[in-house]
Design a protein around this motif. Sequence first.
Motif, PDB file in Angstrom:
ATOM      1  N   SER A 354       3.047   0.384  -3.377  1.00  0.00           N
ATOM      2  CA  SER A 354       3.780   1.923  -3.043  1.00  0.00           C
ATOM      3  C   SER A 354       3.296   2.897  -3.221  1.00  0.00           C
ATOM      4  O   SER A 354       2.144   2.956  -3.357  1.00  0.00           O
ATOM      5  CB  SER A 354       4.370   1.919  -4.352  1.00  0.00           C
ATOM      6  N   ALA A 355       3.700   3.117  -1.094  1.00  0.00           N
ATOM      7  CA  ALA A 355       2.689   4.287  -0.978  1.00  0.00           C
ATOM      8  C   ALA A 355       4.023   6.098  -0.633  1.00  0.00           C
ATOM      9  O   ALA A 355       4.884   5.395   0.180  1.00  0.00           O
ATOM     10  CB  ALA A 355       2.281   4.401  -0.242  1.00  0.00           C
ATOM     11  N   LEU A 356       3.528   7.119  -0.773  1.00  0.00           N
ATOM     12  CA  LEU A 356       4.508   8.047  -0.805  1.00  0.00           C
ATOM     13  C   LEU A 356       4.249   7.936   1.043  1.00  0.00           C
ATOM     14  O   LEU A 356       5.280   8.585   1.577  1.00  0.00           O
ATOM     15  CB  LEU A 356       3.678   9.494  -1.247  1.00  0.00           C
ATOM     16  N   SER A 357       3.296   8.034   1.283  1.00  0.00           N
ATOM     17  CA  SER A 357       2.964   8.409   2.592  1.00  0.00           C
ATOM     18  C   SER A 357       1.792   7.981   2.958  1.00  0.00           C
ATOM     19  O   SER A 357       0.660   7.314   2.413  1.00  0.00           O
ATOM     20  CB  SER A 357       3.078   9.470   3.194  1.00  0.00           C
ATOM     21  N   LEU A 358       1.125   7.297   4.642  1.00  0.00           N
ATOM     22  CA  LEU A 358      -0.453   6.843   4.552  1.00  0.00           C
ATOM     23  C   LEU A 358      -0.172   8.224   6.198  1.00  0.00           C
ATOM     24  O   LEU A 358       0.009   7.548   7.580  1.00  0.00           O
ATOM     25  CB  LEU A 358       0.270   5.411   5.806  1.00  0.00           C
ATOM     26  N   PRO A 359      -0.763   8.561   6.006  1.00  0.00           N
ATOM     27  CA  PRO A 359      -1.137  10.270   6.935  1.00  0.00           C
ATOM     28  C   PRO A 359      -1.973   9.334   7.733  1.00  0.00           C
ATOM     29  O   PRO A 359      -2.283  10.793   8.664  1.00  0.00           O
ATOM     30  CB  PRO A 359      -1.060  11.387   5.908  1.00  0.00           C
ATOM     31  N   THR A 360      -2.861   8.738   7.695  1.00  0.00           N
ATOM     32  CA  THR A 360      -4.415   8.708   8.245  1.00  0.00           C
ATOM     33  C   THR A 360      -4.318   7.654   7.908  1.00  0.00           C
ATOM     34  O   THR A 360      -3.844   6.469   7.287  1.00  0.00           O
ATOM     35  CB  THR A 360      -4.792   9.657   7.302  1.00  0.00           C
ATOM     36  N   THR A 361      -5.218   6.893   8.908  1.00  0.00           N
ATOM     37  CA  THR A 361      -6.097   5.725   8.888  1.00  0.00           C
ATOM     38  C   THR A 361      -7.081   4.891   7.858  1.00  0.00           C
ATOM     39  O   THR A 361      -6.538   3.939   7.347  1.00  0.00           O
ATOM     40  CB  THR A 361      -6.774   5.665  10.179  1.00  0.00           C
ATOM     41  N   ILE A 383       5.117  -0.507   0.689  1.00  0.00           N
ATOM     42  CA  ILE A 383       6.801   0.742   0.813  1.00  0.00           C
ATOM     43  C   ILE A 383       6.839   2.069   1.230  1.00  0.00           C
ATOM     44  O   ILE A 383       6.571   2.844  -0.001  1.00  0.00           O
ATOM     45  CB  ILE A 383       7.829   0.484   0.216  1.00  0.00           C
ATOM     46  N   VAL A 384       6.553   2.980   2.070  1.00  0.00           N
ATOM     47  CA  VAL A 384       6.285   4.306   2.302  1.00  0.00           C
ATOM     48  C   VAL A 384       7.644   5.060   2.567  1.00  0.00           C
ATOM     49  O   VAL A 384       8.696   4.415   2.463  1.00  0.00           O
ATOM     50  CB  VAL A 384       5.324   4.128   3.605  1.00  0.00           C
ATOM     51  N   LYS A 385       7.540   6.156   1.484  1.00  0.00           N
ATOM     52  CA  LYS A 385       8.748   6.899   1.815  1.00  0.00           C
ATOM     53  C   LYS A 385       8.669   7.779   3.380  1.00  0.00           C
ATOM     54  O   LYS A 385      10.057   7.689   3.792  1.00  0.00           O
ATOM     55  CB  LYS A 385       8.524   8.501   0.767  1.00  0.00           C
ATOM     56  N   ASP A 386       7.630   8.183   3.792  1.00  0.00           N
ATOM     57  CA  ASP A 386       7.441   8.728   4.480  1.00  0.00           C
ATOM     58  C   ASP A 386       6.891   7.807   6.098  1.00  0.00           C
ATOM     59  O   ASP A 386       5.709   8.182   6.011  1.00  0.00           O
ATOM     60  CB  ASP A 386       6.737   9.936   4.415  1.00  0.00           C
ATOM     61  N   GLY A 387       7.817   7.486   6.893  1.00  0.00           N
ATOM     62  CA  GLY A 387       6.969   6.858   7.998  1.00  0.00           C
ATOM     63  C   GLY A 387       8.391   5.293   8.675  1.00  0.00           C
ATOM     64  O   GLY A 387       8.737   5.167   7.598  1.00  0.00           O
ATOM     65  N   PRO A 388       7.695   5.687   9.569  1.00  0.00           N
ATOM     66  CA  PRO A 388       8.972   3.884  10.623  1.00  0.00           C
ATOM     67  C   PRO A 388       8.127   3.325   9.789  1.00  0.00           C
ATOM     68  O   PRO A 388       7.025   2.691   9.450  1.00  0.00           O
ATOM     69  CB  PRO A 388       8.719   4.413  11.451  1.00  0.00           C
ATOM     70  N   THR A 389       9.637   1.850  10.156  1.00  0.00           N
ATOM     71  CA  THR A 389       9.383   0.764   9.604  1.00  0.00           C
ATOM     72  C   THR A 389       8.691   0.217  10.641  1.00  0.00           C
ATOM     73  O   THR A 389       9.241  -0.172  11.790  1.00  0.00           O
ATOM     74  CB  THR A 389      10.596  -0.405   9.181  1.00  0.00           C
ATOM     75  N   HIS A 390       7.225  -1.386  10.487  1.00  0.00           N
ATOM     76  CA  HIS A 390       6.845  -1.661  11.232  1.00  0.00           C
ATOM     77  C   HIS A 390       5.644  -3.224  10.906  1.00  0.00           C
ATOM     78  O   HIS A 390       5.304  -2.665   9.650  1.00  0.00           O
ATOM     79  CB  HIS A 390       6.059  -0.725  12.593  1.00  0.00           C
ATOM     80  N   TYR A 391       5.131  -3.715  11.238  1.00  0.00           N
ATOM     81  CA  TYR A 391       4.135  -4.448  11.284  1.00  0.00           C
ATOM     82  C   TYR A 391       2.949  -3.466  11.729  1.00  0.00           C
ATOM     83  O   TYR A 391       2.780  -3.331  13.542  1.00  0.00           O
ATOM     84  CB  TYR A 391       3.958  -5.562  11.294  1.00  0.00           C
ATOM     85  N   ASN A 392       1.902  -3.438  11.151  1.00  0.00           N
ATOM     86  CA  ASN A 392       0.654  -3.182  11.277  1.00  0.00           C
ATOM     87  C   ASN A 392      -0.630  -4.488  12.080  1.00  0.00           C
ATOM     88  O   ASN A 392      -0.266  -5.288  11.960  1.00  0.00           O
ATOM     89  CB  ASN A 392      -0.167  -2.086   9.870  1.00  0.00           C
ATOM     90  N   GLU A 393      -1.370  -3.800  12.539  1.00  0.00           N
ATOM     91  CA  GLU A 393      -2.063  -4.732  13.281  1.00  0.00           C
ATOM     92  C   GLU A 393      -2.769  -5.928  12.492  1.00  0.00           C
ATOM     93  O   GLU A 393      -3.242  -7.103  12.575  1.00  0.00           O
ATOM     94  CB  GLU A 393      -3.353  -4.372  13.755  1.00  0.00           C
TER      95      GLU A 393
END
Length: 413
Positions: A354-361, A383-393
């Motif tokens: 659970s993460a509120l946001s992922l503002p940086t790498t 699961i992120v509150k601020d950000g779109p749904t996607h698969y990362n690299e």
Amino acid sequence: MERNIYLNKLIRRKHNKMIKVITGIRRCGKSYLLFELFKNHLLQEGVEKNHIIAIALDDRMNKKYRNPDELCSYVHEQITDEKMYYVLLDEVQMVDEFEDVLNSFLHIENVDTYVTGSNAKFLSKDIITEFRGRGDQVHLYPLSFSEFMQVYPNDIHQGWQDYAMYGGMPKLIGMEEPADKIAYLKGIFSETYMKDILERNDVRNQGELEELLDYLASAIGGLTNPKKLADTFKSVKNVSVHQETIKTYLDYFEDSFLIQKADRYDVKGKKYISTPAKYYFTDVGLRNTRLNFRQFEEPHIMENIIYNELIIRGYNVDVGVVEYNYYEDNKRKQKKLEVDFVCNQGSKRIYIQSALSLPTTEKEEQEQQSLGKINDSFKKIIIVKDGPTHYNENGIFILNLFEFLMDQDSINK
């Protein structure tokens, strides 16, 4: 309001030759589920009204039916043909010797029985022991976020702010003023939940018990155990409370459905670690009420809400620990990383952070570090509150919080 998760559970259990037991924290909607939603389902299925025997045992008008013999006689008198009858009993623990009464209904071929109860011991002690496998539980929770949004008048982001602050107790629906919501939550906490716990368990030191609950409320998402809690009492309050007493109090809170315990699980070692554990509140509004709404940490509240949602969806949820070895200065060292949730459902497993946001790498790498150390093929999600749904690299599924809460199948995509 639709509560289809629970209604469908009752429907699936019809005519299974068992007593259907609806449990849950007080005021979470058990009576509504049984007497409104399920009763309406029966009527829509063509069941005649006189074949539905519904009794609210906490109603003063029905006091005589709290006598087991009166209740048995009344139910038997209503059965006048061979068609199926449905017995719906609200707050059945108010009936003396209710186990014998319900067992007697199992001997009537054309009776299907559904009851509600309000504390966990009612299920674990009486139903399982006395019914010997003939009690079937449906556990009800306060409104999930998606249920709450069915009737919430504003947008989803404002809905989140209200839900994260005041929770999902059904009675709050229709209350617009914050002062009214706060008064209601404070009232049921002191006059219902605390009173139940104190009276049922004959607690002698109310102050210690309430201070422990305050500590749990302020530390949601934190690992703890009875010894650590006893040490906290000693260092902060200069009061000695034995850790066995702490454990007993924790059991009281769990029995009343106020809190739930998430055990710690060694992912690589495939074993449970006895201590420490995490405790989450069944309803975040009740948690905030306990702290007079002074301590609103959104990341921890979000974690609590995600935990509750996973439990509602039928997952067994543990706190994960991942150990790995590394070398520093030519020395072999070991490090432990935490996985917020290890979710199991049959042969299915999902790891969730659970993460509120992922503002940086850097923040994203930090959140996925523990997931990256798990060497299996089960799905890994942040699961992120601020950000779109996607698969990362790295193949980690980044899932938007609102998509997760509003779509039951979102974690399977």
